[in-house]
Design a protein around this motif. Sequence first.
Motif, short mmCIF file in Angstrom:
data_model
loop_
_atom_site.label_atom_id
_atom_site.label_comp_id
_atom_site.label_asym_id
_atom_site.label_seq_id
_atom_site.Cartn_x
_atom_site.Cartn_y
_atom_site.Cartn_z
N SER A 103 2.94 10.06 2.65
CA SER A 103 1.71 9.53 2.08
C SER A 103 1.90 8.93 0.69
O SER A 103 1.11 8.07 0.27
CB SER A 103 0.64 10.63 2.02
OG SER A 103 1.08 11.72 1.24
N GLN A 104 2.92 9.35 -0.03
CA GLN A 104 3.13 8.83 -1.38
C GLN A 104 3.95 7.54 -1.40
O GLN A 104 4.12 6.92 -2.45
CB GLN A 104 3.83 9.89 -2.25
CG GLN A 104 5.26 10.20 -1.80
CD GLN A 104 5.84 11.39 -2.53
OE1 GLN A 104 6.10 12.44 -1.96
NE2 GLN A 104 6.07 11.24 -3.82
N VAL A 105 4.45 7.12 -0.25
CA VAL A 105 5.27 5.92 -0.18
C VAL A 105 4.39 4.69 -0.36
O VAL A 105 3.38 4.53 0.34
CB VAL A 105 6.03 5.84 1.16
CG1 VAL A 105 6.83 4.55 1.25
CG2 VAL A 105 6.95 7.05 1.31
N ARG A 106 4.77 3.81 -1.27
CA ARG A 106 3.97 2.64 -1.59
C ARG A 106 4.37 1.43 -0.73
O ARG A 106 5.45 1.39 -0.13
CB ARG A 106 4.15 2.28 -3.06
CG ARG A 106 3.65 3.37 -4.00
CD ARG A 106 4.02 3.10 -5.42
NE ARG A 106 3.43 1.86 -5.92
CZ ARG A 106 3.65 1.38 -7.14
NH1 ARG A 106 4.45 2.03 -7.97
NH2 ARG A 106 3.08 0.25 -7.52
N ARG A 107 3.50 0.47 -0.71
CA ARG A 107 3.75 -0.75 0.04
C ARG A 107 5.00 -1.46 -0.49
O ARG A 107 5.28 -1.40 -1.68
CB ARG A 107 2.53 -1.68 -0.09
CG ARG A 107 2.60 -2.91 0.79
CD ARG A 107 1.40 -3.81 0.55
NE ARG A 107 1.41 -4.95 1.45
CZ ARG A 107 0.62 -6.00 1.32
NH1 ARG A 107 -0.26 -6.05 0.31
NH2 ARG A 107 0.68 -7.00 2.17
#
Length: 302
Positions: free
Chosen positions: A175-179
Motif C-alpha cells: 500500500s505504501q508503494v507510489r506510482r
Amino acid sequence: MARIGEVTTPVSTEDALVRARTRAALVPDLLVEARRVVNNVIAGWHGRRRRGIGENFWQFRPYVEGEAVARIDWRRSAREEDHLYVRDREWEAAHTVWLWADRSPSMLYRSGQAEVSKESRALVLILSLAELLSRSGERIAWPGLTDPFAARNGAERLAQYISHAEPDTGRADFSQVRRFSDVVIAGDFLDPPEEIMRWLDPLARRGTRAHLIEVADPAEETFPYSGRTEFQDPETGVKLTAGRAETLGEEYRRLYLARREELSRWAKKVGWSYTVNHTDRLASEALIRVHTAMTAEMDAGR
C-alpha cells in the motif's frame, strides 16, 4: 492446487521462530552468493554501459550518511561550508525499487533434483538485484521492513534487515508503494491465480511497474512420483495419499502449467514482466532477464 512439501506439520509460532533463526544464519552466505552472481553477470556484459534510470535534473537535497559519495554534487556543496548536497534526478525523486521475496513455508521445499531451496534462491535473487541497483545509485526498499534508501552497501543493509525480521506472516503489503515505482516479487506463486491477481491488482491500478519471478523446483514441474506417496501442504498440514502417484502426473502437470500461463498472461496484459527460474538452473539467468526488462522500460521513457 495443493502444494508438494516436506514440512510434516502445520506451521506454529515456534516453527516460524526456528525458521527465522535458521534464515538469519544463512543470510550472510546468501549475500556472498548474491554478490558472486552479480559479479559474474557484470563480467558477462563486458563493461557495456547502461543508461541510468533517471537522467534529468530534479533538485538538490542534503547528503545523507550512507549514500554513495559519487552522488555528491561538489560544485553545489562548495557554496556552503557545513553541508553536502546530492543532485537528485527527476525519476529518482518519486521512484523506489521495492524488493520482496516470499518466505512462506512452501518456499522451504527442495527436491533431490536441486541444490537449494526455493526460499534460498528467492533471497539470492532479491539480494542480487539489491546489489546491482545499489551499485547504480538507485533507491531500494523491502515493504514493511525498510524505508526507501540509497547506499552503495544496499544489499548488505537489506540482508541485515532480513536477518532480524520477524517470522513471515504472509503476503507483502504494497500500500505504501507510489506510482511509477518498480516492484520485484520472487515467490513460487502456488496460490490460486485469482487470489494472486487480487493481491497485486492494486499495484497495477496505481501505475506501478512490477516484475514477477516464479521460483520453481524442477520436481514440482515434472512430478517424478510413483507408487504410494503422501503429499502434504506445508502451510495447512492437509494430507493427500495417492496409491499410485503416477496416475496423477498428467493432470497435475496440466494444472501446474495452466496456473503459470494464466499468471503470465495477466502480467503481460498489465505491462509487467514474468520470469521463471528453476532451482536447478543458474540464478543469473533470471537476474539478467529481470534487469533487461527493467532497463527496457527505462529506455522507453516510462
